[in-house]
Write an enzyme that holds these catalytic residues in place. Sequence first.
Site, PDB file in Angstrom:
ATOM      1  N   HIS A 241       0.828  -1.209   0.000  1.00  0.00           N
ATOM      2  CA  HIS A 241       0.000   0.000   0.000  1.00  0.00           C
ATOM      3  C   HIS A 241       0.864   1.262   0.000  1.00  0.00           C
ATOM      4  O   HIS A 241       0.542   2.237  -0.681  1.00  0.00           O
ATOM      5  CB  HIS A 241      -0.940   0.001   1.206  1.00  0.00           C
ATOM      6  CG  HIS A 241      -1.879  -1.152   1.223  1.00  0.00           C
ATOM      7  ND1 HIS A 241      -2.651  -1.484   2.319  1.00  0.00           N
ATOM      8  CD2 HIS A 241      -2.175  -2.089   0.267  1.00  0.00           C
ATOM      9  CE1 HIS A 241      -3.375  -2.560   2.042  1.00  0.00           C
ATOM     10  NE2 HIS A 241      -3.097  -2.936   0.808  1.00  0.00           N
ATOM     11  N   HIS A 398      -9.687  -2.229  -4.369  1.00  0.00           N
ATOM     12  CA  HIS A 398      -8.528  -2.598  -3.556  1.00  0.00           C
ATOM     13  C   HIS A 398      -7.562  -3.489  -4.342  1.00  0.00           C
ATOM     14  O   HIS A 398      -6.346  -3.397  -4.154  1.00  0.00           O
ATOM     15  CB  HIS A 398      -8.941  -3.309  -2.272  1.00  0.00           C
ATOM     16  CG  HIS A 398      -7.768  -3.557  -1.381  1.00  0.00           C
ATOM     17  ND1 HIS A 398      -7.230  -2.579  -0.576  1.00  0.00           N
ATOM     18  CD2 HIS A 398      -6.980  -4.648  -1.219  1.00  0.00           C
ATOM     19  CE1 HIS A 398      -6.169  -3.063   0.053  1.00  0.00           C
ATOM     20  NE2 HIS A 398      -5.996  -4.306  -0.311  1.00  0.00           N
ATOM     21  N   ASP A 402      -3.474  -2.835  -4.722  1.00  0.00           N
ATOM     22  CA  ASP A 402      -2.392  -3.805  -4.535  1.00  0.00           C
ATOM     23  C   ASP A 402      -1.518  -3.913  -5.782  1.00  0.00           C
ATOM     24  O   ASP A 402      -0.285  -3.964  -5.699  1.00  0.00           O
ATOM     25  CB  ASP A 402      -2.967  -5.178  -4.203  1.00  0.00           C
ATOM     26  CG  ASP A 402      -3.413  -5.298  -2.752  1.00  0.00           C
ATOM     27  OD1 ASP A 402      -3.011  -4.461  -1.930  1.00  0.00           O
ATOM     28  OD2 ASP A 402      -4.166  -6.243  -2.444  1.00  0.00           O
ATOM     29  N   HIS A 425      -1.242 -11.145  -5.024  1.00  0.00           N
ATOM     30  CA  HIS A 425       0.112 -10.621  -4.901  1.00  0.00           C
ATOM     31  C   HIS A 425       1.110 -11.478  -5.677  1.00  0.00           C
ATOM     32  O   HIS A 425       2.040 -10.954  -6.305  1.00  0.00           O
ATOM     33  CB  HIS A 425       0.523 -10.550  -3.432  1.00  0.00           C
ATOM     34  CG  HIS A 425      -0.138  -9.435  -2.683  1.00  0.00           C
ATOM     35  ND1 HIS A 425       0.052  -8.116  -3.006  1.00  0.00           N
ATOM     36  CD2 HIS A 425      -0.984  -9.450  -1.623  1.00  0.00           C
ATOM     37  CE1 HIS A 425      -0.663  -7.358  -2.182  1.00  0.00           C
ATOM     38  NE2 HIS A 425      -1.297  -8.141  -1.342  1.00  0.00           N
TER      39      HIS A 425
END
Length: 442
Positions: A241, A398, A402, A425
């Site tokens: 973030h 969101h 990321d 991720h």
Amino acid sequence: MLNSEGPICIVDDEASICETLEEILEDEGYAVKSFADAESFLEQIHQMTPALVMLDIWLPGADGMAVLAKVKSAYPRLPVIMMSGHAGIESAVKSIKLGAYDFLEKPLHLEVLLDKVASALAKTPRSPLNLPSDTRLDSVSAESISGSGLASLVESDQFQKTLKRNVVLNGTGLLSGRNTGIILSPLGINQGIIFQTLDGHSIPARVTSLEGFQIPSQGSTFMANSTALVDKNSRVRTVEHLMAVLHMFGLTNVLIKADEEIPNIDGSAEDFCRLIQDGGIEEQSAFSKKIVIHERIGIGEEQLDQKYLYVEPHAEFEIQMRVKYDAPIFEQKITFTPSRNSFEKEIAPARSFNTFENIDMAQKMGKAGGGYLNSHIIIYDGKVINTELRYPDEFVRHKVLDLIGDIYLTGYPIQGRIVANMTSHAYNQALAQKIHMAIHSN
């Protein structure tokens, strides 16, 4: 539909709550019986065979959690909805762990109340949510790239940037639950983004510092549940973030002194935006560089029910993101272009999300601390149980946040369009590695 099993039992010492619930539920055709204290309820429960119990957490002479434990021990299949006007997410999570069917916050809202009661009485079976979890390791292979010309590193028309002064932020570690903090400081030209641990190790914010990075010629398998950077025995976790904010503010040279974990305030990047604004931004005397994408570079199989992402040639930086998961998320799509959309207003406030079951499992395994409870949108039984959404599509926003942070580990802004489907991720990091390999193969 009338309830044929037994009454709905309301256990609450507030007479007005009992009266209101009785009126509402009786109007719907339910049989209802109220109790002002736990003792009288526990004395009579064996004679009634209730269909549902609505139990206040704060009761005179007895703790609602203790009453819940007794009820579930004697009647494990009996649904119990906990109620409270003062409890936070910790109480909601604790009650669900003890076997409560659901949790209601006071003041009670009619539609929410009736929906939860109907669901509990129908004994709706629960199924695991189809949701990528930050608490489960996701692995993906980033095979080697051969050939040249896929991407190039060129000088841009933007100056390098750093901070005008030092700034400090304190908070809670997402994974450890410990108090932690960061200090951001200016750096000179061509220094890059550098993390410095308490033991003095400097870790460049680059793909080659990623936990799990291997020799590119052998290919790399990323297994990631967040973004962690390592140097020998030192590491800094959950950098994504903060990296997203540095990326979107155009910062190229910053020193970040950190403990093992970057503080997580509410699961979004809003506090990092304010931090950069407090520090001020200073243009430096050298031009920055950027990565220009010339041919498509991708990870994964491009099917709607599979995770994949790729970057392709485009006139500017753009992200097209799609997710599709079970309720309450469903299908969500968004296109984010920094030149036309506000990162601070449209992406940075979007918070991390996860299921109650995933968080509970991670905490039992020691992989997540108390920081999860107040820094995630928590989903349980197809509903958000701990907060109000900031956007109807906060989940896909969101995911964009990321990705913006992970892709900046290439070390430079990108001129190209990233198309992503239900990524994680690990996939973000694998694409960052392939881009890194492409610009260094020329």
